[in-house]
Motif scaffolding. Structure first.
Motif, short mmCIF file in Angstrom:
data_model
loop_
_atom_site.label_atom_id
_atom_site.label_comp_id
_atom_site.label_asym_id
_atom_site.label_seq_id
_atom_site.Cartn_x
_atom_site.Cartn_y
_atom_site.Cartn_z
N GLN A 225 18.33 27.37 -32.71
CA GLN A 225 17.26 26.80 -33.52
C GLN A 225 16.18 27.83 -33.81
N TRP A 226 16.05 28.81 -32.90
CA TRP A 226 15.04 29.84 -33.14
C TRP A 226 15.64 31.23 -33.26
N SER A 227 16.96 31.35 -33.12
CA SER A 227 17.60 32.65 -33.26
C SER A 227 18.93 32.50 -33.98
N THR A 228 19.18 33.35 -34.96
CA THR A 228 20.44 33.31 -35.71
C THR A 228 21.35 34.49 -35.37
N SER A 229 21.02 35.23 -34.33
CA SER A 229 21.80 36.42 -33.99
C SER A 229 22.24 36.38 -32.53
N LEU A 230 22.84 35.27 -32.12
CA LEU A 230 23.32 35.16 -30.75
C LEU A 230 24.52 36.08 -30.55
N PRO A 231 24.53 36.92 -29.47
CA PRO A 231 25.59 37.91 -29.28
C PRO A 231 26.95 37.31 -28.94
N ASN A 232 26.97 36.20 -28.21
CA ASN A 232 28.23 35.61 -27.76
C ASN A 232 28.36 34.17 -28.25
N PRO A 233 29.24 33.93 -29.22
CA PRO A 233 29.41 32.56 -29.73
C PRO A 233 30.02 31.66 -28.67
N PRO A 234 29.86 30.35 -28.77
CA PRO A 234 30.43 29.44 -27.79
C PRO A 234 31.94 29.58 -27.69
N ALA A 235 32.48 29.53 -26.48
CA ALA A 235 33.92 29.66 -26.26
C ALA A 235 34.40 28.47 -25.44
N SER A 236 35.71 28.21 -25.53
CA SER A 236 36.32 27.16 -24.72
C SER A 236 37.75 27.56 -24.40
N LEU A 237 38.24 27.13 -23.25
CA LEU A 237 39.60 27.44 -22.85
C LEU A 237 40.57 26.70 -23.76
N LYS A 238 41.45 27.46 -24.44
CA LYS A 238 42.38 26.87 -25.39
C LYS A 238 43.84 26.97 -24.94
N ARG A 239 44.17 28.03 -24.19
CA ARG A 239 45.55 28.22 -23.76
C ARG A 239 45.59 28.51 -22.26
N LEU A 240 46.42 27.75 -21.55
CA LEU A 240 46.52 27.88 -20.10
C LEU A 240 47.99 27.87 -19.69
N ASP A 241 48.37 28.83 -18.87
CA ASP A 241 49.74 28.90 -18.36
C ASP A 241 49.69 28.80 -16.84
N ILE A 242 50.18 27.67 -16.32
CA ILE A 242 50.30 27.51 -14.86
C ILE A 242 51.75 27.20 -14.51
N GLY A 243 52.67 27.65 -15.36
CA GLY A 243 54.08 27.49 -15.07
C GLY A 243 54.46 28.14 -13.75
N GLY A 244 55.23 27.43 -12.95
CA GLY A 244 55.65 27.98 -11.66
C GLY A 244 54.65 27.77 -10.54
N LEU B 160 39.04 20.85 -25.09
CA LEU B 160 39.51 21.54 -26.28
C LEU B 160 40.79 22.34 -26.03
N LEU B 161 41.44 22.07 -24.90
CA LEU B 161 42.69 22.76 -24.58
C LEU B 161 43.74 22.46 -25.64
N GLU B 162 44.37 23.51 -26.17
CA GLU B 162 45.36 23.36 -27.24
C GLU B 162 46.79 23.60 -26.76
N GLU B 163 46.96 24.39 -25.73
CA GLU B 163 48.31 24.76 -25.28
C GLU B 163 48.33 24.92 -23.76
N ILE B 164 49.32 24.31 -23.13
CA ILE B 164 49.46 24.44 -21.68
C ILE B 164 50.93 24.57 -21.33
N ASP B 165 51.24 25.48 -20.42
CA ASP B 165 52.61 25.71 -19.98
C ASP B 165 52.75 25.16 -18.55
N LEU B 166 53.64 24.17 -18.39
CA LEU B 166 53.83 23.51 -17.10
C LEU B 166 55.25 23.68 -16.58
N ARG B 167 55.99 24.63 -17.12
CA ARG B 167 57.38 24.78 -16.71
C ARG B 167 57.49 25.03 -15.21
N GLY B 168 58.48 24.42 -14.60
CA GLY B 168 58.72 24.63 -13.18
C GLY B 168 57.92 23.73 -12.26
N LEU B 169 57.06 22.88 -12.82
CA LEU B 169 56.30 21.95 -11.98
C LEU B 169 57.15 20.69 -11.78
#
Length: 205
Positions: free
Chosen positions: A145-164, A182-191
């Motif tokens: 609201q008071w700054s338009t030059s933020l160095p790091n834009p918001p992030a969220s975990l989108k891809r997670l691999d916990i296979g095995g 906001l998770l888009e992809e998850i690997d659950l192979r072997g669970l």
């Protein structure tokens, strides 16, 4: 010196090599040293402390000479990481995942494949990562609201691999889904202990 990305998978490079690399290539953003069996905690420490402002992608999967010290160092110094691959790191435990998830709030991709020691404790830390990322996003939205030059834009975990990661249960998955909206992809192979319930009844998915 202008190098930004390098893949050294399964090469003979060791601590001296990665030290020379990160010290001479100041703009390095992507480093893949997967299955580099000569890299130890010393090499990872140099990478983290030298490249902490620039490095966005790090793959140290299968580097079996690194210990819990390396994961702590990564969490402490590499806070701008977008992608982190720790697949096959036999020494990785729940507390190491906490070190990463507590500090690396820019993460969008995380691979913990075949890290067999991990339990639902690690799942809880992954869930908390999502919660921290959402809180950070809200703070940034207030700041913009008071700054338009933020160095790091918001992030969220989108891809997670916990296979095995066979010790993670449905309870752990419920926490992961609940924390990372906001998770888009998850690997659950072997669970093998999963049932249809997690897919059919979990309202967080």
């Amino acid at each position: 010196p202008r190098l930004k990305s390098i893949i050294l998978t399964a090469s003979g490079v060791g601590d001296a090599g990665v030290t020379a690399l990160v010290r001479k290539c100041k703009g390095l953003q992507r480093l893949n040293i997967e299955i580099c069996k000569c890299v130890t905690d010393r090499g990872v420490q140099t990478i983290a402390r030298t490249s902490k402002l620039k490095l966005q992608y790090l793959n140290i999967g299968g580097c079996n000479k690194i210990s819990n010290i390396s994961f702590q160092i990564i969490g402490e110094h590499l806070k701008n990481l977008v992608t982190l691959n720790l697949a096959g790191c036999d020494s990785l435990i729940d507390f190491d995942v906490e070190d990463v998830c507590k500090n690396c709030l820019m993460l969008e991709e995380l691979s913990l494949r075949a890290c067999w020691r991990l339990t639902d404790g690690a799942a809880r830390h992954i869930a908390n990562l999502g919660v921290r990322q959402r809180k950070r996003k809200l703070k940034l939205q207030e700041a913009i609201q008071w700054s338009t030059s933020l160095p790091n834009p918001p992030a969220s975990l989108k891809r997670l691999d916990i296979g095995g990661c066979s010790r993670i249960t449905e309870k752990g998955l419920h926490m992961i889904f609940g924390g990372n909206k906001l998770l888009e992809e998850i690997d659950l192979r072997g669970l093998s202990n999963l049932t249809p319930k997690i897919l059919l009844e979990d309202k967080e998915i």
